[in-house]
Design an enzyme around this catalytic site. Structure first.
Site, mmCIF file in Angstrom:
data_model
loop_
_atom_site.group_PDB
_atom_site.id
_atom_site.type_symbol
_atom_site.label_atom_id
_atom_site.label_comp_id
_atom_site.label_asym_id
_atom_site.label_seq_id
_atom_site.Cartn_x
_atom_site.Cartn_y
_atom_site.Cartn_z
ATOM 1 C CE LYS B 82 53.623 -17.609 -10.946
ATOM 2 N NZ LYS B 82 54.868 -16.792 -10.976
ATOM 3 C CB SER B 157 57.680 -19.352 -12.150
ATOM 4 O OG SER B 157 57.278 -18.099 -11.621
ATOM 5 C CB SER B 181 58.458 -15.461 -12.875
ATOM 6 O OG SER B 181 59.448 -16.390 -12.503
#
Lengths: 95, 492
Positions: B82, B157, B181
């Site tokens: 990420k 997210s 997330s």
């Protein structure tokens, strides 16, 4: 606790976030509804409940006050927008 | 190749075995994933930055290390990261225009650990700006599509990480979880995602959103893969004073878990209004699987559940407003053109660099922390936070794990929640977990039409070994985690 246009402008200024007065309108409605949702908390009886700042209730771990990092100023300043002689440049503050 | 499963459909554990057996090299594996990303990701937008050259160099180094007999368990296996973890020499954007030009000068601790293991980093995946969002639609780099249904969001997210793993554009990825997330995108994309206990995995070099809630963790194709990654990334870090000094168990050893006698609690608040019928049906069917395997089930109450979202939307924006004050146009990141004075430099830099959702949260957080409001909002929220945490502590006095849905619906359509408040309310089953600091895992448990459903399993603080063991045993009985979307299969 309703949120006013002036509250949004005040918070934006405190956060040094540029926000034109007319653009603040768009935020007022959304933020007021979000804070209305948050206001549910005011109904909860929390007498005698201590605030919880850390989910494990741990206290900050201390370490010896020793230098552990080498000086890497040049390397770190490579990503800076403006530097000169190892200093970060900002607009003149004192005339 | 000895196996009929295509490389991109294999689990991390299978790929590690294949490398060990000499079925392929890390270079071949890495090239295959890079080629697949280049062919397919134009449609998904799951990666922000591809690390082609670094990845091939690291793959060659991994192959050399294996040839020398020094390979570790995951040496040579590729994965995605990420784009919130600082990665030396690679642009680390956090999904924001503010950091579009930021090339990290150092590695996050977890990146350092993965590199030391010999893991190959394929690239940096898309996310909601500064991890603020539940759909990945708040990214400066555009929305990500769900590979199971291109009209749906992947969740957020960590939406890019989830979509990439689901589509076979990486066998596994790192994500972060502040209010769901990791778990919600894992559920939406039909993969397995673990949010560890607060402090179990170092946050050093992980760009901060809400520091008392943020936690990094693995997103992969199976609980076994998550366990292998946890064995690499978990543990105390002298550079993160909030990381917990406590022994780390062997998570792979914990997979051999006996479900017989497992006490499962079902929080009744997680099966109430707002839960879609199709999600409920899949979750209840999954729970039946555990019962059939000898677990017992009882209803539990977490009476403060309805207060989790209001509490979160005080604490998280307050911490964010403080954390994001560092983006000032002076030391790194975006800087506005021709600032007139220092205040103009700060204000225009931040106005130009942040997107709408980030600005909303900075304004809320600054407002609630400001004079005259601090006690009514922030201190009050911290008190309610204790009540929410106590619900879980009481529950774990009675049961070993809690089970329920990871999200009230399957993945929603792109553009479905344009109103921020309606988006926030989607997180009602994930957010309390971060407030309590406990671990949670989402595992694939069904399909609602084309879209996956996730079962969420929660455990007490530092209960990751049990969670992964329970999830792994479920994956020995069911094959939901083996299902793959049609996307990208014909081009295999």
């Amino acid at each position: 606790m309703a949120l006013e246009h002036s509250d949004v402008l005040r918070a934006a200024h405190l956060a040094r976030l540029g926000l034109a007065s007319q653009d603040a309108e768009a935020y007022v409605e959304d933020l007021d509804r979000i804070l209305a949702m948050v206001d549910q908390l005011q109904q909860v009886d929390t007498d005698g409940v201590a605030p919880l700042a850390h989910p494990l209730e741990a206290t900050q771990r201390l370490r010896a006050d020793e230098v552990t990092e080498s000086n890497q100023r040049e390397r770190f300043q490579q990503v800076a927008p403006a530097t000169e002689q190892g200093l970060y440049l900002v607009p003149r503050v004192v005339e | 190749m000895s196996s009929s499963i295509a490389l991109h459909d294999k689990t991390l554990s299978e790929l590690a075995q294949g490398l060990e057996a000499g079925e392929y090299t890390s270079r071949e594996l890495t090239e295959a994933f890079l080629a697949r990303i280049e062919r397919l990701d134009g449609e998904l937008n799951s990666y922000i930055t591809l690390c082609r050259e670094d990845a091939l160099r690291d793959a060659d180094a991994a192959d050399a290390r294996r040839a020398a007999g020094n390979a570790a368990a995951l040496t040579g296996v590729p994965m995605a990261i990420k784009d919130i973890f600082c990665t030396e020499g690679v642009r680390t954007s956090c999904g924001s225009k503010m950091l579009d030009n930021f090339v990290a000068p150092y590695d996050a601790t977890v990146i350092e650990k993965l590199k030391a293991e010999g893991v190959v980093i394929l690239g940096k995946t898309n996310l909601d700006e500064f991890a603020m969002g539940s759909s990945n639609e708040n990214s400066h780099y555009g929305a990500v599509k769900n590979p199971w249904d291109l009209s749906a969001v992947p969740g957020g997210s960590s939406g890019g990480s989830a979509a990439a793993v689901a589509a076979g554009l990486a066998p596994a990825a790192l994500g972060t979880d502040t209010g769901g997330s990791i778990r919600q995108p894992a559920a939406f994309c039909g993969i397995t995602g673990l949010k560890p206990t607060y402090g179990r995995v170092s946050r050093y070099g992980m760009i901060a959103y809400a520091s008392s809630l943020d936690q990094g963790g693995p997103m992969a194709r199976s609980a076994e893969d998550c366990a292998r990654l946890m064995n690499v990334i978990a543990g105390a870090d002298p550079r993160d004073s909030t990381s917990v000094v406590r022994g780390v168990p062997d998570y792979v050893e914990g997979l051999d878990y006996n479900l017989k006698g497992l006490k499962i609690g079902l929080p009744k608040e997680y099966f109430g209004e707002g839960l879609s019928e199709e999600v409920e049906a899949s979750v209840r069917a999954a729970i039946k699987v555990f019962e059939d395997a000898g677990a017992s089930v009882q209803e539990i109450s977490l009476p403060h559940t309805h207060l989790a979202i209001p509490t979160y939307y005080v604490i998280a924006p307050a911490e964010a407003s403080s954390n994001l004050s560092r983006y000032d146009g002076v030391r790194f990141g975006h800087r506005c053109k021709d600032p007139q004075d220092l205040e103009d430099l700060y204000k225009r830099t931040r106005e130009e660099g942040f997107g709408d959702e980030v600005k909303r949260r900075i304004i809320i957080g600054t407002h609630t922390l400001s004079e005259g409001f601090f006690d009514a909002y922030y201190i009050k929220a911290q008190k309610v936070r204790r009540l929410i945490r106590q619900d879980f502590l009481d529950a774990f006095d009675q049961v070993d794990v809690l089970m329920g849905p990871a999200a009230p619906t399957p993945a929603f359509d792109l553009g479905a929640h344009k109103d921020p408040l309606s988006m926030y309310l989607q997180d009602l089953y994930t957010i309390a977990i971060n407030l309590a600091g406990i671990p949670g895992v989402s595992v694939p448990a069904g399909l609602a039409g084309k879209r996956p459903v996730g079962l969420q399993i929660l455990g007490p603080h530092f209960g990751e070994q049990t969670l992964l063991g329970v999830a792994h045993q479920f994956q020995q009985i069911t094959d939901w985690h083996r299902q793959r979307p049609e996307f990208g299969q014909e081009q295999a």
